[in-house]
Design an enzyme around this catalytic site. Structure first.
Site, mmCIF file in Angstrom:
data_model
loop_
_atom_site.group_PDB
_atom_site.id
_atom_site.type_symbol
_atom_site.label_atom_id
_atom_site.label_comp_id
_atom_site.label_asym_id
_atom_site.label_seq_id
_atom_site.Cartn_x
_atom_site.Cartn_y
_atom_site.Cartn_z
ATOM 1 N N ASP A 30 -0.773 -1.954 -5.836
ATOM 2 C CA ASP A 30 -2.105 -1.708 -6.394
ATOM 3 C C ASP A 30 -3.203 -1.837 -5.349
ATOM 4 O O ASP A 30 -4.383 -1.617 -5.658
ATOM 5 C CB ASP A 30 -2.384 -2.634 -7.587
ATOM 6 C CG ASP A 30 -2.277 -4.116 -7.249
ATOM 7 O OD1 ASP A 30 -1.460 -4.470 -6.392
ATOM 8 O OD2 ASP A 30 -3.003 -4.923 -7.860
ATOM 9 N N HIS A 31 -2.816 -2.153 -4.107
ATOM 10 C CA HIS A 31 -3.799 -2.243 -3.029
ATOM 11 C C HIS A 31 -3.552 -1.220 -1.917
ATOM 12 O O HIS A 31 -4.320 -1.165 -0.969
ATOM 13 C CB HIS A 31 -3.804 -3.651 -2.437
ATOM 14 C CG HIS A 31 -4.316 -4.683 -3.400
ATOM 15 N ND1 HIS A 31 -5.588 -5.220 -3.340
ATOM 16 C CD2 HIS A 31 -3.719 -5.266 -4.474
ATOM 17 C CE1 HIS A 31 -5.754 -6.083 -4.338
ATOM 18 N NE2 HIS A 31 -4.627 -6.131 -5.033
#
Length: 310
Positions: free
Chosen positions: A66-67
């Site tokens: 998610d990063h």
């Protein structure tokens, strides 16, 4: 000479119908830095009117999807746009293996070179520096090696006041010497102290990005005096045990760090998808640190420049 932060995503774990995962663009004196790159990053940049060709560098806090899932499509697009200058990507190990695999399988002939710079997530140190800016790593406490980033303007050069120039009849050589910080000797032999001649045009500004992390008093110390602080607040205060277990922070954790650091403003983000209404999270943080805002997608937050009076 300002610092602004445009929020591209503020969700944790996965995209939702109304939120994108973590990504921000930090603008320091028109130098653009991408900080984290969750899924949909380049689409969000387009929506916010930010050209990816203007990116100076990329900073990844850690290697959870998610990063970073939005980074590789962005690297491909930069090739389509014809970027020629290298793009440095600051990230923890083993990002180099990920980048090598991507380039080998998908983009072996990009017209520019993505360059990986390893970030030691155990150290608080300068990892980027030029004439106007320095960027520090911030060790964070997550389930995998993770670093936050502290963006600082360097102290601006001294200016000489018009009043001093007129009063003491300073010539060009004396003005230049005063700007270097030197005291000035007049023709009469009188020595004029530098602080009577000069001033700093503005105080340097700073911004700290603290992504996935447990509460850390050490982190607050490293961010002491920061003008604006982004700190994850994945959970509300009632889920403190879950936050600690998962390597995350609550709304109150984020507020405590901001208060301890003496931050000018706190931005909270990285919200769990369980929260459809973010207002209660904002109020929890504000009870401890009133100058808190939601890091809302598409919003640009600017640190107001404070000019020094002459």
């Amino acid at each position: 000479m300002a610092i602004s932060v445009t929020i591209l995503g503020n969700a944790s774990a996965k995209p939702t119908a109304y939120a994108h995962p973590s990504a921000q663009v930090v603008n320091i004196n028109e130098q653009l830095f991408l900080v984290d790159a969750g899924e949909g990053t380049q689409r969000q940049m387009a929506r916010c009117g930010i050209s990816p060709l203007k990116l100076r560098a990329v900073f990844l806090s850690h290697l959870h999807g998610d990063h970073l899932y939005g980074l590789f499509p962005l690297l491909s697009t930069l090739g389509l746009y014809g970027r020629r200058t290298p793009l440095r990507i600051y990230a923890p190990r083993p990002f180099g293996e990920m980048l090598e695999g991507f380039l080998t399988l998908f983009e072996h002939d990009l017209p520019y070179t993505p360059e990986w710079v390893e970030v030691d997530t155990t150290k608080h140190q300068i990892i980027f520096e030029n004439d106007t800016t320095e960027i520090w790593s911030l060790p964070l406490r997550h389930r995998v090696p993770t670093a936050g980033y502290l963006f600082r303007q360097k102290e601006p050069a001294l200016n000489v006041t018009k009043y001093a120039i007129e009063r003491y009849g300073l010539d060009v050589h004396q003005i230049v010497a005063a700007k270097r910080g030197e005291d000035i000797e007049l023709a009469s032999g009188e020595i004029i102290a530098n602080d009577l001649l000069t001033y700093r045009p503005y105080p340097p500004m700073s911004y700290a990005y603290c992504s996935d992390t447990n509460y850390s008093a050490r982190l607050a110390k490293m961010c002491e005096g920061v003008d604006m602080l982004y700190h994850e607040a994945t959970y509300d205060a009632s889920m403190q045990k879950m936050a600690k277990l998962r390597g995350h922070s609550s709304t109150t954790d984020a507020a405590k760090v901001a208060k301890m650091a003496g931050a000018g403003k706190l931005l909270i983000g990285h919200f769990s998808s369980r929260y459809k209404d973010l207002e209660p999270l904002l109020q929890e943080s504000r009870e401890i640190f009133p100058a808190t805002e939601i890091a809302r997608e598409g919003v640009t937050f600017t640190i107001e420049e404070k000019r020094t009076k002459q």
